[in-house]
Scaffold this active site. Structure first.
Site, mmCIF file in Angstrom:
data_model
loop_
_atom_site.group_PDB
_atom_site.id
_atom_site.type_symbol
_atom_site.label_atom_id
_atom_site.label_comp_id
_atom_site.label_asym_id
_atom_site.label_seq_id
_atom_site.Cartn_x
_atom_site.Cartn_y
_atom_site.Cartn_z
ATOM 1 N N LYS A 148 0.843 -1.195 0.000
ATOM 2 C CA LYS A 148 0.000 0.000 0.000
ATOM 3 C C LYS A 148 0.881 1.248 0.000
ATOM 4 O O LYS A 148 1.954 1.257 0.601
ATOM 5 C CB LYS A 148 -0.894 -0.040 1.249
ATOM 6 C CG LYS A 148 -1.986 1.022 1.316
ATOM 7 C CD LYS A 148 -2.871 0.797 2.548
ATOM 8 C CE LYS A 148 -3.930 1.866 2.724
ATOM 9 N NZ LYS A 148 -4.789 1.603 3.900
ATOM 10 N N SER A 177 -9.732 1.747 3.077
ATOM 11 C CA SER A 177 -8.856 2.547 2.235
ATOM 12 C C SER A 177 -7.868 1.712 1.414
ATOM 13 O O SER A 177 -7.310 2.212 0.444
ATOM 14 C CB SER A 177 -8.060 3.529 3.104
ATOM 15 O OG SER A 177 -7.193 2.815 3.963
ATOM 16 N N SER A 191 -9.882 -0.737 7.074
ATOM 17 C CA SER A 191 -9.295 -0.473 5.753
ATOM 18 C C SER A 191 -8.683 -1.677 5.057
ATOM 19 O O SER A 191 -8.419 -1.622 3.854
ATOM 20 C CB SER A 191 -8.231 0.622 5.866
ATOM 21 O OG SER A 191 -8.848 1.876 5.950
#
Lengths: 489, 472
Positions: B77, B152, B176
């Site tokens: 990420k 997210s 997330s």
């Protein structure tokens, strides 16, 4: 109204001090970067000091220990549970946008530092708190024509902040308080106490009020006083300025002022009205800190004897006067040297005098610290013993033997005295010859002496000393001389 | 070409000589080339670097010296630091920022010979539940490109979903990892708070954040957790013990499992999700576990507590992005104030600004006690309640999200509706517990549904073993 018409004595100053002491630790407060004053800018930084994204703080155990030591030295309560807090504000030299500090749970609360002004009773200055925090970097506004330059070496350097209650009443008291703080941090070896380099910094909160009034006046904060003398000067100036303000009907602004050491005045820096909101909250990156009683005992065991304890020992046990005890405890290394001498001689007073006069005088002259002094304490003791045995006079020891000892480390003081040919003459035959010669030299003075002018003894003594080249034992000479004069026909 | 959904399959084919690591990486690069332009899951691909590493590890593999994660190709990420690579948290304020060090989790997977293939898109600073707040644009759900990926860690989930890599490292502050995994039909894992070091994770809300994997199988998540969990000298909040070790056996024990009446009955829950949850509960019962309904009086306060505390921490954590030392500096910067003001105004997106302002507000003097302080107290209550419940039962089950993946733009203009998507996931972050999302069926349109299981703190091994036993 002119200044001359003002009765300054109507007013009472109310002063609180905030002292920041930079910790003498190997690494910074929350990372392993080293810190040395004066290093090339931005060379003592890691991504942590720089506040890079993804970095986290790790607390430095030594800072906690140092804060505990200071707290114990000041009889503070040490918090058993405490957490770090973030103080949020934007500044170019604060890379994270917040400072890691302590807010609601300072490591130390209460306690006091005793000060003593000349001819006054000792006074305890109560401490509000001592807490741990990190320093910011440095903004340099005068290095470049257009830009402010930032040095982040100092960012993250550990500090303790020592905050007093508003109990200080004058610049002189502030000076005395700072001297005590500096003495303590140096004894504890937690800070070098150097105000010029900024490792010890002081901000003063100053207000004045009419004597007897309970309400506080408007508080002004004064910063940038880089010596203890300047703190005293700045406070005295500020007290006077505020009283004049009040007396001439001016309003005292709640503000931060800076001390201009050249002009000896304080100058407005920024208003504190509508002060910024630092939005303190517990630092989520560091777990709360638990300090057990055992842990505190462990830290206590590592602490040296403190100046107060030494002072008591020197006055009560050693019988020294307060002045001497103060001078000797002013500096931990001096006290340690003094005590080392005492391991080899029982003449405490002489040891004290040698340290305070001969040695300190030499060090001051050479701008050296006691730790740089090359003569072993045991050799000073040997010299004292030599005097006590009557082998050299004190003045010869101070003027001839001692200077030689600084350069000559192989010969003993006795051997040095021999080499210099200054061993005291206590052979009474030779003495008597010199005495007789001196008397014969001044027949008229002998008559005067015998008529009652006893001060003339000094003249004859001086003559004998001259003839003996200073080697005559003064005590014995004086005795023999008196005797001879009394029996002189 | 054969597509893989587990490390076990890859390692078995590697062992049998059916595939080489360079071939495996090439296969993923090809998938990226085909799928990524549309899905927008990866914002940077480390093609050459990954191929080079594949060759090196293949050599090690051939001589029997390769690490445990050899064959695992992962995306990371965009908020996880990787030395010498950009990490921007999908924010324009950090565009182009190159990290000087690697996250502990990254160092650990690399040490076990995982291959990092690229960095994945996410909501800006991990603030979002749909991956629509990214400066790089939204990530689309590979199952239906009109739907969001979730967030997210949306790019992380879709990179696995669309076979651009085998596994992804995401981060989970309020769901997330789990919610996008649920939206994409994958396993998403949020470890016990502190089980994985946060060193190198760009902070959103420090007391909630954790790195977690997204994979096809629970076994792969377990393999990653074995590698990345454990104490770390760079994170004071990291646990001092390793919660997932290689020695965990698969669970055959019958467990006690609770579900919340309020969760099943909550208004926002979609019928298909509710239906699947009841089916899941039945399945657990059939497997011989004891499942009971309990009451959870704090469901309605979870989201407010979460947003009060996370925005407070975020407002401080994001202060360092000020146009001063790195990242974007506004061209209008003239002095301290304009540098900070304009760089931040231009560099942050609307959602990040909203949270910074909310957080600044709840911490400001005069409001601190009413908001921040009160939320901390409620957090403590939730934690205590959860702890005592988890003394009676082993696991708590709920849907991961009240809905399946919603339409792109559907909630983007309604922050409150978006925040409610977190209602079941934030619980684990508020209390610090481990929680997993496992895929369990689909709605009538074929969109995946995920079930969440939560265990007591540090019971990650049990949670993973149980999850594996019911999904294998």
């Amino acid at each position: 109204m002119t200044e001359l018409d003002i009765d300054f004595e109507k007013y009472e100053p109310v002063i609180g001090l905030e002292v920041h002491a930079q910790m003498l630790t190997k690494s910074k407060a929350y990372c392993t970067d080293p810190y040395d004053y004066g290093a090339e800018p931005n060379t003592q930084v890691s991504p942590i000091s720089l506040g890079h994204p993804g970095t986290l703080p790790m607390h430095n155990r030594q800072v906690v220990n140092n804060a505990i030591k200071m707290g114990l030295a000041c009889q503070c309560n040490i918090a058993s549970y405490q957490y770090y807090a973030r103080k949020n504000y934007f500044y170019a030299d604060l890379p994270k946008g917040y400072q890691i500090t302590q807010d609601k749970t300072p490591i130390c609360t209460g306690g006091y530092i005793a000060i003593k002004l000349k001819d006054q009773a000792p006074k305890n200055i109560t401490l509000t708190r001592i807490h741990m925090e990190e320093d910011a970097g440095k903004s340099m506004h005068d290095q470049d024509v257009y830009d402010t330059l930032i040095d982040l070496n100092r960012a993250g350097v550990p500090l303790i902040e020592i905050v007093t209650e508003p109990e200080i009443a004058s610049g002189e008291e502030a000076y005395a308080y700072l001297s005590e703080v500096r003495k303590l941090v140096r004894y504890l070896e937690i800070c070098d106490g150097n105000m010029e380099e900024g490792s010890l910094r002081c901000d003063a909160n100053i207000s004045v009020r009419l004597k007897g009034s309970k309400a506080f006046g408007t508080k002004v904060e004064v910063k940038n006083m880089n010596s203890m003398r300047n703190v005293q000067k700045a406070i005295d100036f500020e007290i006077r300025r505020q009283i004049i303000c009040i007396e001439t009907g001016e309003r005292i602004a709640q503000e931060t002022r800076s001390f201009d050491a050249l002009k000896g005045i304080t100058i407005s820096m920024r208003s504190k009205e509508g002060a910024s909101d630092y939005r303190y909250f517990p630092e989520p990156d560091l777990p709360p800190l638990h300090v057990s009683a055992d842990y505190i005992e462990g830290v206590k065991a590592l602490m040296p004897e403190l100046p107060k304890a030494l002072f008591e020992k020197y006055t009560l046990q050693f019988g020294l006067n307060e002045y001497d005890a103060n001078v000797l405890t002013e500096n931990k290394d001096i006290a340690a040297y003094f005590e080392s001498i005492l391991k080899h001689t029982s003449n405490i007073k002489a040891a004290a005098n040698w340290v305070m006069v001969g040695i300190k005088g030499y060090l001051n002259e050479q701008a050296l610290e006691i730790k740089d002094f090359s003569v072993q304490a045991s050799r000073i003791a040997d010299l004292i013993n030599l005097i006590d045995e009557g082998k050299v006079s004190h003045s010869v020891a101070a003027q001839k033997v001692f200077p030689e000892m600084i350069n000559e480390h192989h010969l003993s003081p006795l051997q040095i005295a021999e080499k210099l040919n200054v061993l005291q003459e206590s052979n009474s035959d030779e003495l008597q010859t010199w005495i007789n010669q001196s008397i014969e030299k001044f027949p008229s003075k002998v008559a005067e002496y015998k008529a009652g002018k006893e001060s003339l003894l000094g003249l004859f003594m001086g003559e004998v000393m001259k003839m003996s080249k200073g080697k005559a034992d003064p005590k014995l000479t004086s005795q023999l001389l008196k005797n001879t004069l009394d029996h002189h026909a | 070409m054969k597509q893989y959904s587990s490390l076990k399959d890859i390692q078995s084919d590697l062992g049998a000589g059916l595939i080489t690591l360079p071939e495996l990486v090439s296969m993923y690069l090809k998938n990226i080339e085909t799928n990524n332009p549309k899905l927008n899951a990866l914002i940077e691909v480390y093609g050459e670097e990954a191929l080079e590493r594949a060759q090196q590890i293949q050599v090690k593999y051939n001589s029997g010296e390769a690490g445990k994660l050899a064959g695992m190709v992962v995306s990371i990420k965009d908020n996880i630091c990787f030395k010498g690579h950009q990490s921007s948290a999908s924010s324009s304020i950090l565009k182009g920022f190159e990290s000087l060090f690697s996250a502990t989790a990254i160092e650990r997977i690399l040490a076990e010979d995982a291959i990092i293939i690229g960095r994945s898109n996410c909501d800006e600073f991990a603030m979002g539940a749909s991956n629509e707040t990214s400066t790089y644009g939204p990530v689309l759900n590979a199952k239906n490109t009109l739907k969001v990926s979730g967030g997210s860690s949306g790019g992380a989930a879709v990179s696995v979903q669309a076979n651009m890599c085998l596994a992804a490292l995401g981060s989970d502050t309020g769901g997330s990892v789990r919610q996008p995994a649920s939206f994409c039909g994958l396993v998403g894992y949020k470890p016990t708070y502190g089980a994985v070091s946060r060193w190198g994770l760009i902070a959103y809300a420090s007391s909630f954040d954790i790195i977690g994997p997204i994979t096809h199988t629970v076994a792969d998540t377990t393999s990653i957790m074995e590698v990345i969990s454990g104490p770390d000298n760079y994170d004071a909040t990291a646990l001092n013990k390793k919660v997932v070790t290689g020695s965990t056996e698969s669970s055959t024990k019958k467990l006690k499992i609770a579900y919340f009446k309020e969760a099943i009955d909550s208004e926002g829950i979609e019928p298909a999700v509710k239906q699947q949850t009841l089916v899941f509960i039945d399945k657990l019962k059939q497997l011989g576990h004891e499942v009971k309904q309990v009451s959870f009086p704090y469901l309605d306060v979870l989201v407010p507590v979460y947003y009060t505390l996370t925005t407070a921490e975020a407002s401080s954590n994001l202060s360092r992005f000020a146009g001063m030392h790195y990242g974007k500096r506004s061209e209008l910067a003239k002095d301290l104030e304009t540098t900070v003001k304009f760089s931040r105004s231009e560099g942050f997106g609307a959602e990040v600004k909203r949270r910074i302002m909310t957080g600044t507000f709840v911490l400001s003097s005069g409001y601190y006690d009413a908001y921040y302080s009160k939320a901390q107290k409620v957090r403590r209550l939730v934690k205590n309640y959860t702890d005592s419940l988890l003394e009676e039962v082993d696991l708590i089950v709920s849907p991961t999200s009240p809905t399946v993946a919603f339409g792109i733009g559907e909630k983007a203009t309604n922050p409150l509706a978006m925040y409610l998507a977190d209602i079941f996931t934030v619980h684990a972050n508020i209390a610090g517990n481990p929680a997993i999302s496992i895929p369990f069926g689909e709605d009538e349109a074929g969109m995946p549904i995920g079930m969440q299981l939560m265990a007591s703190r540090c019971n990650d091994a049990l949670l993973l073993a149980f999850s594996e036993s019911i999904t294998a």
